[in-house]
Motif scaffolding. Structure first.
Motif, PDB file in Angstrom:
ATOM      1  N   ARG A 106     -10.803   2.006   6.177  1.00 19.42           N
ATOM      2  CA  ARG A 106     -11.000   2.904   5.032  1.00 19.42           C
ATOM      3  C   ARG A 106     -12.479   3.115   4.725  1.00 19.42           C
ATOM      4  O   ARG A 106     -12.942   4.251   4.560  1.00 19.42           O
ATOM      5  CB  ARG A 106     -10.295   2.339   3.800  1.00 19.42           C
ATOM      6  N   THR A 107     -13.221   2.022   4.656  1.00 17.00           N
ATOM      7  CA  THR A 107     -14.626   2.136   4.270  1.00 17.00           C
ATOM      8  C   THR A 107     -15.486   2.708   5.391  1.00 17.00           C
ATOM      9  O   THR A 107     -16.407   3.484   5.134  1.00 17.00           O
ATOM     10  CB  THR A 107     -15.172   0.762   3.843  1.00 17.00           C
ATOM     11  N   ASP A 121     -14.437   6.550   5.905  1.00 13.40           N
ATOM     12  CA  ASP A 121     -14.649   7.367   4.707  1.00 13.40           C
ATOM     13  C   ASP A 121     -13.628   8.512   4.617  1.00 13.40           C
ATOM     14  O   ASP A 121     -13.979   9.687   4.556  1.00 13.40           O
ATOM     15  CB  ASP A 121     -16.078   7.930   4.712  1.00 13.40           C
ATOM     16  N   PHE A 122     -12.351   8.148   4.590  1.00 11.27           N
ATOM     17  CA  PHE A 122     -11.297   9.153   4.526  1.00 11.27           C
ATOM     18  C   PHE A 122     -11.310   9.881   3.182  1.00 11.27           C
ATOM     19  O   PHE A 122     -11.481   9.268   2.137  1.00 11.27           O
ATOM     20  CB  PHE A 122      -9.922   8.506   4.715  1.00 11.27           C
ATOM     21  N   TYR A 126      -2.172   4.567   8.849  1.00 14.83           N
ATOM     22  CA  TYR A 126      -2.527   5.723   8.042  1.00 14.83           C
ATOM     23  C   TYR A 126      -1.639   5.965   6.822  1.00 14.83           C
ATOM     24  O   TYR A 126      -2.169   6.279   5.741  1.00 14.83           O
ATOM     25  CB  TYR A 126      -2.638   6.947   8.943  1.00 14.83           C
ATOM     26  N   GLU A 160      -6.760  13.979   4.378  1.00  9.78           N
ATOM     27  CA  GLU A 160      -6.839  13.722   5.810  1.00  9.78           C
ATOM     28  C   GLU A 160      -5.461  13.824   6.473  1.00  9.78           C
ATOM     29  O   GLU A 160      -4.435  13.424   5.912  1.00  9.78           O
ATOM     30  CB  GLU A 160      -7.406  12.326   6.077  1.00  9.78           C
ATOM     31  N   VAL A 186      -3.039   8.631   4.297  1.00 10.13           N
ATOM     32  CA  VAL A 186      -3.341   9.670   5.276  1.00 10.13           C
ATOM     33  C   VAL A 186      -2.035  10.136   5.917  1.00 10.13           C
ATOM     34  O   VAL A 186      -1.184   9.322   6.283  1.00 10.13           O
ATOM     35  CB  VAL A 186      -4.299   9.136   6.360  1.00 10.13           C
ATOM     36  N   HIS A 237       0.826  -1.211   0.000  1.00 12.28           N
ATOM     37  CA  HIS A 237       0.000   0.000   0.000  1.00 12.28           C
ATOM     38  C   HIS A 237       0.859   1.260   0.000  1.00 12.28           C
ATOM     39  O   HIS A 237       0.514   2.265  -0.619  1.00 12.28           O
ATOM     40  CB  HIS A 237      -0.925  -0.005   1.221  1.00 12.28           C
ATOM     41  N   LEU A 243      -7.285  -2.712   7.143  1.00 11.78           N
ATOM     42  CA  LEU A 243      -7.172  -1.487   6.340  1.00 11.78           C
ATOM     43  C   LEU A 243      -8.465  -1.222   5.584  1.00 11.78           C
ATOM     44  O   LEU A 243      -8.953  -0.081   5.539  1.00 11.78           O
ATOM     45  CB  LEU A 243      -5.998  -1.603   5.376  1.00 11.78           C
ATOM     46  N   ASN A 244      -9.029  -2.266   4.980  1.00 10.63           N
ATOM     47  CA  ASN A 244     -10.289  -2.090   4.245  1.00 10.63           C
ATOM     48  C   ASN A 244     -11.419  -1.673   5.173  1.00 10.63           C
ATOM     49  O   ASN A 244     -12.247  -0.814   4.833  1.00 10.63           O
ATOM     50  CB  ASN A 244     -10.661  -3.388   3.520  1.00 10.63           C
ATOM     51  N   LEU A 253      -2.884   4.057   4.045  1.00  3.23           N
ATOM     52  CA  LEU A 253      -4.164   4.529   3.525  1.00  3.23           C
ATOM     53  C   LEU A 253      -4.047   5.878   2.827  1.00  3.23           C
ATOM     54  O   LEU A 253      -5.056   6.446   2.403  1.00  3.23           O
ATOM     55  CB  LEU A 253      -5.187   4.638   4.670  1.00  3.23           C
TER      56      LEU A 253
END
Length: 574
Positions: free
Chosen positions: A212-213, A216-217, A234, A221, A239, A17, A208-209, A237
């Motif tokens: 994230r979902t 709602d980043f 983060y 962020e 962030v 990621h 992570l999923n 993701l």
């Protein structure tokens, strides 16, 4: 170091990621860390962009492999939160090594026991950590590879400076599979020995999923995590992670001014804080009239979050900001969540009447069931394990983020894991019940329930009733005497206010007890100056330690046998 695989066991590595974020946002700040103050007293920061973090972790990964640390190497990581911490953890993931993470705040003896149980092969740490390793050599006799983050003293091995001395070249992350062990994360051990939860790369991917979902980043962020392990998610993701100026092992003692300074300096939009720190910040903000308009989202977990804490801190936020209180454990987090506004507008009155604390509905594809209370192993899942809706039982969860096992601890596995067609249910060790809206109500730890002559009392429902008294900071239910015929006692920690009449408070608490069916057999109230709590969040009460203290305060001849009452109340109306 690989779990059994099947045709669906895809290649996945959490470090992948970061590489994707470096391509998508190369110059965006990934990690920001305070480094000191200038002549005017302003806090100064250093940072790594996503491209820098990815390349630095690439370089370190090359160095780790050359030093002998590679696929499956169990690696102790003892580095303070900062730029090096993030670079190292992603480098460790890239080579496929397995970081062993223990909270240093649990105390040296317990920490050493955790490390010893994993038979570590590599040790990456600051000089002080290596000094401890050198003193307690027997606990680290399996360590073959050593890396010092800082100046190396009298021990051998590499330094971090040596690992990253070479020019950058891309590093191809190890081709780990979803079922491969990615990390060993130790529980706090708040209600027993700390256990090493095995996290697979698939677990991290599911986490992570889920985060994230659920949260709602947006693309811009900026996070401030006062708990280092949360901050690790983060950068993966996209962030920006800001490291706070605080001692992460003492969150409840953090200086509110420094936390607020970081939020304002960096325009923080997302923050994680334990309930104890959230209350500390809220009290400071109310006293000084501080508002934090940049914050869109606040996450508080690690222990039950009181409604009054949410109400206090919400006064610092914009009207559209959200306070999330997710529920989970080291072995499975987050599995459920509820917004602060739902607590304040709907569930708070029920909590204060003894229904427990609502932790919301399951998140994503996580499945939650309430099963009959048992202290014995359950080897196979059956639908018959479930209790009727509204009854209190043990919370069990299943999903992609659930840790499949503990590291080489079959006894703990037998007590906490249930198998079902190749999948794993985790018994949370927490008690709760399910309402008609599908929400989970937390009622306390299974091991801390009090079994009396009149029935079973649960910590959170009982304590919530007494916590409504304005002089009470927090309370704790413990039992003394034989396990199946205990006498219930409420320990009380008062608010730090002058001239509190303890005799009047005790009389008021006794009156509260008599006004509620589930607490009527409670007649003993003891005042304690400061409850023993966990180090990680400074919020989980060590009721086992309080029980030992209570035994010394209450003489057996002074205990009257409680009258028989029904400690369970109906919940079908909720």
């Amino acid at each position: 170091m690989t779990e059994t695989t099947d045709s669906t066991d895809i290649n996945v590595n959490v470090a992948g990621h970061l590489a994707r974020m470096a391509q998508a946002h190369p110059f965006k700040r990934a990690v920001v860390c305070p480094v000191g103050r200038d002549a005017a007293g302003r806090l100064t920061y250093a940072h790594l962009s996503f491209q820098q973090l990815d390349r630095e972790s690439d370089t370190i990964a090359h160095g780790l492999l050359k030093a002998g640390i590679g696929l499956g190497t169990r690696t102790i990581l003892m580095v303070r939160p900062g730029l090096d911490f993030f670079s190292l953890i992603f480098a460790i993931f890239k080579v496929g090594a397995v970081p062993v993470v223990v909270d240093p705040g649990m105390g040296i003896r317990r920490m050493l026991a955790c490390f010893r149980s994993t038979r570590p092969q590599a040790f990456v740490g600051i000089p002080l950590a290596h000094a401890v390793r050198s003193v307690f050599r027997q606990d680290f006799k399996t360590v073959r590879y050593r890396v010092t983050v800082g100046r190396r003293w009298f021990w051998g091995g590499q330094t971090l400076a040596q690992l990253r001395a070479r020019e950058w070249t891309p590093f191809a992350a190890a081709q780990t599979r979803a079922s491969d062990m990615a990390a060993i994360l130790f529980t706090t051990g708040s209600t027993g020995p700390a256990k090493g939860a095995v996290y697979t790369h698939g677990n991290f991917e599911a986490q992570l999923n889920q985060i994230r979902t659920h949260l709602d980043f947006s693309a811009d962020e900026i996070d401030l995590s006062t708990f280092p392990l949360f901050a690790l998610f983060y950068p993966a993701l996209g962030v920006t992670a800001v490291v706070p100026d605080m001692d992460p092992t003492r969150p409840a003692q953090a200086d509110p001014k420094r936390i607020i300074e970081a939020i304002e300096n960096q325009g923080v939009t997302n923050m994680f804080a334990s309930p104890a720190l959230l209350e500390r910040l809220g009290a400071y903000g109310r006293k000084h009239g501080i508002r934090l308009p940049s914050l869109k989202r606040v996450i508080s977990a690690g222990a039950p979050v009181q409604a009054r804490t949410i109400e206090l801190f919400s006064g610092m936020l914009a009207d559209d900001a959200q306070v999330h209180t997710p529920y989970g454990a080291t072995e499975a987090v987050p599995v459920a969540s509820i917004l602060g506004r739902e607590i304040l507008s709907e569930t708070r009155p029920l909590t204060e009447e003894g229904f427990g604390i609502c932790v919301g509905q399951p998140i994503g594809d996580t499945v939650i069931r309430i099963i009959a209370i048992s202290d014995e192993p359950i080897h196979r899942w059956s639908e018959n394990l479930q209790v009727p809706q509204g009854d209190i039982g043990e919370i069990a969860v299943k999903g992609g983020l659930v840790s499949p096992r503990y590291y080489e601890n079959p006894l703990a596995d037998s007590l906490a894991k249930i198998t079902e067609n190749g999948e794993t249910w985790h018994r949370m060790g927490d008690l709760g019940w399910l309402d008609k809206k599908g929400r989970i109500w937390f009622c306390g730890r299974k091991s801390q329930r009090v079994i009396t002559a009149g029935g079973t009392l649960y910590t959170i429902p009982c304590e919530s009733i007494f916590n409504t008294h304005p002089a009470v900071h927090r309370s704790a239910l413990v039992g003394i005497g034989p396990r199946t015929n205990q006498v219930p006692v409420i320990c009380v920690e008062l608010r730090k206010e002058p001239r509190i009449d303890r005799r009047a408070v005790r009389a008021a608490l006794l009156k509260l007890a008599q006004a509620h069916e589930i607490t009527r057999e409670i007649r003993i109230f003891l005042f304690h100056d400061a409850f023993p709590v966990d180090i990680r969040h400074n919020a989980k009460i060590f009721r086992e330690q309080l029980a030992v203290w209570v035994q010394k305060q209450v003489k057996p001849k002074g205990i009257r046998r409680p009258r028989k009452t029904d400690a369970h109340h109906g919940r079908d109306a909720t």
